[in-house]
Design a protein around this motif. Structure first.
Motif, PDB file in Angstrom:
ATOM      1  N   ARG A   1       1.114  -1.352   0.241  1.00 23.73           N
ATOM      2  CA  ARG A   1       0.039  -0.024  -0.167  1.00 23.73           C
ATOM      3  C   ARG A   1       0.778   0.737   0.234  1.00 23.73           C
ATOM      4  N   GLU A   2       1.986   1.648   0.662  1.00 24.09           N
ATOM      5  CA  GLU A   2       2.539   2.461  -0.017  1.00 24.09           C
ATOM      6  C   GLU A   2       3.253   2.468  -0.668  1.00 24.09           C
ATOM      7  N   LEU A   3       3.743   1.106  -1.543  1.00 28.66           N
ATOM      8  CA  LEU A   3       4.020   1.030  -3.458  1.00 28.66           C
ATOM      9  C   LEU A   3       2.794   1.477  -3.824  1.00 28.66           C
ATOM     10  N   TYR A   4       2.052   1.186  -4.455  1.00 27.61           N
ATOM     11  CA  TYR A   4       0.574   1.249  -4.784  1.00 27.61           C
ATOM     12  C   TYR A   4      -0.680   1.753  -4.741  1.00 27.61           C
ATOM     13  N   PRO A   5      -1.205   2.315  -4.962  1.00 29.92           N
ATOM     14  CA  PRO A   5      -2.351   3.100  -4.387  1.00 29.92           C
ATOM     15  C   PRO A   5      -3.709   2.028  -4.766  1.00 29.92           C
ATOM     16  N   VAL A   6      -3.682   0.930  -4.645  1.00 34.05           N
ATOM     17  CA  VAL A   6      -4.498  -0.494  -4.335  1.00 34.05           C
ATOM     18  C   VAL A   6      -5.771   0.296  -3.571  1.00 34.05           C
ATOM     19  N   ARG A   7      -6.883   0.351  -4.341  1.00 34.65           N
ATOM     20  CA  ARG A   7      -8.070   0.618  -3.411  1.00 34.65           C
ATOM     21  C   ARG A   7      -8.388  -0.734  -2.529  1.00 34.65           C
ATOM     22  N   THR A   8      -9.395   0.062  -1.544  1.00 32.55           N
ATOM     23  CA  THR A   8     -10.163  -0.820  -0.184  1.00 32.55           C
ATOM     24  C   THR A   8     -11.303  -1.097  -0.549  1.00 32.55           C
ATOM     25  N   CYS A   9     -12.178   0.189  -1.001  1.00 32.36           N
ATOM     26  CA  CYS A   9     -13.580  -0.100  -0.877  1.00 32.36           C
ATOM     27  C   CYS A   9     -14.079  -1.149  -1.193  1.00 32.36           C
ATOM     28  N   ARG A  10     -15.047  -1.100  -1.348  1.00 31.63           N
ATOM     29  CA  ARG A  10     -15.710  -2.961  -1.115  1.00 31.63           C
ATOM     30  C   ARG A  10     -16.844  -3.096  -2.628  1.00 31.63           C
TER      31      ARG A  10
ATOM     32  N   ALA B   1     -19.664  -0.727 -16.054  1.00 33.09           N
ATOM     33  CA  ALA B   1     -21.556   0.036 -15.984  1.00 33.09           C
ATOM     34  C   ALA B   1     -21.459   0.786 -15.289  1.00 33.09           C
ATOM     35  N   TYR B   2     -20.900   0.668 -13.680  1.00 34.21           N
ATOM     36  CA  TYR B   2     -20.773   1.703 -12.782  1.00 34.21           C
ATOM     37  C   TYR B   2     -19.980   2.405 -12.971  1.00 34.21           C
ATOM     38  N   ILE B   3     -19.011   2.471 -13.530  1.00 34.26           N
ATOM     39  CA  ILE B   3     -18.207   3.887 -13.886  1.00 34.26           C
ATOM     40  C   ILE B   3     -19.195   4.195 -14.890  1.00 34.26           C
ATOM     41  N   ALA B   4     -19.484   4.091 -15.593  1.00 33.99           N
ATOM     42  CA  ALA B   4     -20.933   4.293 -16.557  1.00 33.99           C
ATOM     43  C   ALA B   4     -21.396   5.473 -16.440  1.00 33.99           C
TER      44      ALA B   4
ATOM     45  N   ARG C   1     -18.255   8.013  -6.273  1.00 31.17           N
ATOM     46  CA  ARG C   1     -18.026   9.618  -6.131  1.00 31.17           C
ATOM     47  C   ARG C   1     -16.500   8.623  -5.352  1.00 31.17           C
ATOM     48  N   LEU C   2     -16.069  10.302  -5.309  1.00 30.73           N
ATOM     49  CA  LEU C   2     -14.408  10.363  -5.104  1.00 30.73           C
ATOM     50  C   LEU C   2     -14.737  10.630  -2.989  1.00 30.73           C
ATOM     51  N   CYS C   3     -13.731   9.256  -2.951  1.00 33.12           N
ATOM     52  CA  CYS C   3     -13.710   9.933  -0.894  1.00 33.12           C
ATOM     53  C   CYS C   3     -12.205  10.055  -0.398  1.00 33.12           C
TER      54      CYS C   3
ATOM     55  N   MET D   1      -6.700   6.015  -6.644  1.00 28.31           N
ATOM     56  CA  MET D   1      -6.488   6.225  -7.929  1.00 28.31           C
ATOM     57  C   MET D   1      -7.734   7.113  -8.870  1.00 28.31           C
ATOM     58  N   GLY D   2      -8.978   6.929  -8.024  1.00 26.76           N
ATOM     59  CA  GLY D   2      -9.978   7.025  -8.328  1.00 26.76           C
ATOM     60  C   GLY D   2     -10.831   5.627  -9.354  1.00 26.76           C
ATOM     61  N   CYS D   3     -10.303   4.641  -9.237  1.00 28.42           N
ATOM     62  CA  CYS D   3     -11.141   3.723  -9.894  1.00 28.42           C
ATOM     63  C   CYS D   3     -12.680   3.906 -10.046  1.00 28.42           C
ATOM     64  N   CYS D   4     -13.811   4.416  -9.109  1.00 31.68           N
ATOM     65  CA  CYS D   4     -14.631   4.011  -9.180  1.00 31.68           C
ATOM     66  C   CYS D   4     -15.309   5.526  -9.915  1.00 31.68           C
ATOM     67  N   THR D   5     -14.409   6.162 -10.683  1.00 31.53           N
ATOM     68  CA  THR D   5     -14.957   7.779 -11.158  1.00 31.53           C
ATOM     69  C   THR D   5     -13.885   7.360 -13.172  1.00 31.53           C
ATOM     70  N   GLY D   6     -13.840   6.504 -12.888  1.00 30.01           N
ATOM     71  CA  GLY D   6     -12.574   5.611 -14.371  1.00 30.01           C
ATOM     72  C   GLY D   6     -11.314   6.981 -14.624  1.00 30.01           C
ATOM     73  N   ARG D   7     -11.272   7.169 -13.326  1.00 29.60           N
ATOM     74  CA  ARG D   7      -9.888   8.269 -13.376  1.00 29.60           C
ATOM     75  C   ARG D   7      -8.459   7.872 -13.950  1.00 29.60           C
ATOM     76  N   ILE D   8      -8.534   6.326 -13.675  1.00 31.86           N
ATOM     77  CA  ILE D   8      -7.651   5.341 -13.963  1.00 31.86           C
ATOM     78  C   ILE D   8      -8.069   3.787 -14.778  1.00 31.86           C
ATOM     79  N   GLY D   9      -7.683   3.490 -15.931  1.00 30.78           N
ATOM     80  CA  GLY D   9      -7.953   2.392 -16.826  1.00 30.78           C
ATOM     81  C   GLY D   9      -7.588   1.590 -16.194  1.00 30.78           C
ATOM     82  N   GLU D  10      -8.270   0.405 -16.979  1.00 31.32           N
ATOM     83  CA  GLU D  10      -8.138  -1.009 -15.856  1.00 31.32           C
ATOM     84  C   GLU D  10      -6.869  -2.123 -16.471  1.00 31.32           C
ATOM     85  N   ALA D  11      -6.216  -1.663 -17.788  1.00 26.95           N
ATOM     86  CA  ALA D  11      -5.300  -1.528 -18.290  1.00 26.95           C
ATOM     87  C   ALA D  11      -3.552  -0.739 -17.274  1.00 26.95           C
TER      88      ALA D  11
END
Length: 608
Positions: free
Chosen positions: A149-158, A164-167, A172-174, A183-193
């Motif tokens: 977690r210090e190296l990589y900002p991996v999401r912790t939310c459930r 479809a969720y992002i679209a 909401r950014l927390c 990195m704001g996965c829930c709003t699509g600020r970073i791609g899956e790749a």
């Protein structure tokens, strides 16, 4: 008649057993499974229980209690081992080796999602997620998770974050995003790749492939520096240093060793500890210690079978190279056994054995802390077996002779009760009937005096006598016991000083007890304590004799004054070095001056 029919029925079952690999289950008269075994050849193995008398008492007891038998045929000997392991866990038979460590350990899971999460769990599901571990030390697992977690900002939310969720714009950014922990996965600020590339690096760390990751990061640093993107290069450098520091703590032998499974053993009679380590590029990425309790005198090779099968089942492992102290009984498909004699693999095996030994020490300390009486009983049972005693040695006495350059011969007797020193019962002996330095005669005199007095006073006698010395001292001790009619009532052994050899009466060949044995540790402690106690008394006698001889010619100095001076100054040297004022504190001013002048006039050294 029913018993006879049952016996005949059992014989018939054995006679038609197949000559194939499999497992057999023995039942008692109540229908309870009392033993589960594996066999390369079922007929030969099962028949061996009934066609002879066994050396082991417990095995003979097992055979007497067998009322029925069933078996299961499997394709290979390895399959038989795995099945046996499962059946033992299910039935927990009375006569089978007992695995005492059957706890659940935490795993680090990388979930199978569009944006995977990384967290600690004790439940391993068949959901397509990737599990790493298990970690026998939860603190280590948490430390690895904190590093990630210090190296990589991996999401912790459930949240179930999907395209479809992002679209739909439900995210909401927390606070985690604003703290730069996500990195704001829930709003699509970073791609899956891009997120997936980060997760690939996380998996490399969890697999122990840190060198490949370090090479990648070094290349990224150089590329960004060439492009003059120094701030981004600095971020990569910080990650590089964190991983490098993590790797340097893990490397133990050599980075050239890769994908090796190691089983180290610490054999302590009934309790056997087997440590398993998986090593990748010289770093331990998994370690666990299994504790087995012997039931039917199982060999180390048999116990290694159980440990290898248990680890494979628990961690879902496919073995390649297995480093072991000796070859297990059952071959493992696709794997080779290595018994190293030197080099890096031998160092690895030593590390694993040390881990097994440390687990044993920790278990004993815990036992002593919570149930000290169990530790004592275990030690006494071990001594009873090692020294061929008929009862537990709760009361042990050890004797040592001391005569330096043939003067002031003395002997000491130290007493241990329940494997602990009983200092109030220690005794000194001044040798009275022996002229000159004769250790054998002195030993006989001391034992005769000691046990004649104990019998006259109605005191209890020890279960074991230890004499410090080899065959000569032991023979003298046996002779003394013979003369008193105690031969056979009290066990006696001798311990030679140099090689820790244990001698028994009438046996010229010494016994060498395992250097890690509790029995040897207690006997060494007895011997050292007897030596210390005897030397202290011997020095006191010599000092007393020296002071008295120096003071004998001084007019007006009586026995009580001499004793007081001995008590205060310990030696004539210290008395000579003392001032008149210091001496006068014991004798008074007038006598102090007489003593001071007499000692300094007798001294060959000039007066100060």
């Amino acid at each position: 008649m029913a018993k006879h029919n049952k016996s005949e029925e059992l014989k018939e079952k054995i006679s038609i057993l197949p000559d194939t690999p499999g497992c057999y289950l023995y039942y008692d008269a109540a229908g309870t499974v009392i033993y589960v075994g594996k066999a390369k050849n079922l007929k030969r193995r099962v028949s061996s229980y009934f066609n002879r008398t066994h050396d082991s008492i417990r095995t003979n007891m097992l055979v007497r209690n067998i009322a029925d038998m069933k078996y299961i045929v499997v394709p290979t000997e390895e399959d038989a081992l795995n099945l046996e392991n499962s059946l033992i866990k299910e039935y927990k038979p009375h006569y089978n080796v007992l695995l005492k460590d059957d706890k659940s350990y935490p795993w680090i899971v990388v979930t199978k999602e569009h944006y995977p999460r990384v967290f600690l769990t004790r439940t391993r599901l068949k959901d397509g997620s990737k599990y790493f571990g298990p970690y026998t030390n939860t603190a280590v697992a948490k430390a690895v998770l904190n590093l990630i977690r210090e190296l990589y900002p991996v999401r912790t939310c459930r949240h179930a974050i999907t395209p479809a969720y992002i679209a739909k714009g439900k995210g909401r950014l927390c606070l985690e995003f604003h703290l730069k922990n996500c990195m704001g996965c829930c709003t699509g600020r970073i791609g899956e790749a891009e997120y997936g590339e980060m997760i690939d690096h996380v998996k490399q760390i969890l697999r122990g492939d840190t060198q490949e990751l370090l090479d990648y990061l070094r290349g990224e640093m150089e590329r960004l520096s060439m492009e003059l993107r120094f701030e981004e290069a600095q971020v990569i450098k910080e990650k590089y240093m964190l991983i490098d520091r993590y790797q340097s703590k893990s490397v133990i032998v050599s980075q050239t060793l890769d994908d090796i499974d190691v089983f180290g053993v610490d054999d302590d009679t009934d309790q056997v500890y087997i440590n398993y380590m998986h090593v990748r590029r010289g770093a331990i990425v998994r370690s666990i210690t299994l504790e087995y309790k012997r039931r039917l005198d199982e060999t180390v090779a048999q116990l290694l079978d159980y440990a290898i099968a248990e680890v494979a089942a628990r961690f879902d492992i496919k073995y390649d190279e297995i480093v072991v102290p000796e070859t297990p009984e059952t071959p493992v498909a696709g794997a080779t056994f290595t018994i190293p004699k030197r080099g890096d693999k031998m160092k690895l095996l030593d590390v694993s054995a040390r881990n097994a030994r440390q687990n044993k020490i920790d278990a004993l300390k815990m036992m002593e802390k919570h149930a000290p009486e169990k530790r004592v009983e275990r030690t006494l049972e071990r001594m009873k077996m090692d020294f061929r005693l008929s009862e537990l040695p709760r009361h042990i006495e050890c004797f040592d002779n001391s005569n330096i350059q043939g003067t002031n011969p003395v002997a000491s007797c130290v007493v241990f009760r329940n494997a602990k020193p009983a200092k109030r019962d220690y005794r000194h002996f001044n040798i009275k009937t022996v002229e000159g330095p004769d250790d054998f005669a002195s030993m006989k005199e001391v034992l005769t005096r000691r046990y004649t007095r104990l019998m006259e006073e109605g005191e209890e006698l020890p279960q074991l006598i230890v004499v410090d010395g080899g065959k000569g001292q032991l023979s003298a001790a046996v002779e003394a016991l013979d003369d008193m009619g105690l031969r056979g009532t009290i066990a006696v052994v001798g311990i030679a000083k140099r090689l820790e050899e244990i001698y028994f009466p009438g046996d010229s060949v010494p016994l060498y007890i395992d250097k890690n044995s509790e029995s040897l540790r207690i006997v060494q402690q007895l011997r050292d304590e007897a030596h210390r106690f005897g030397i202290t008394h011997h020095r006191n006698r010599r000092s007393k004799g020296q002071i008295i001889s120096e003071l004998d010619g001084i007019k007006g100095i009586g026995e009580k004054t001499k004793e007081a001076l001995l008590q205060r100054f310990k030696s004539v040297k210290r008395l000579r070095e003392a001032s008149i004022e210091s001496i006068s504190e014991t004798t008074g001013q007038a006598r102090a001056r007489i003593i001071y002048e007499a000692l300094h006039s007798a001294s060959p050294e000039p007066r100060a």
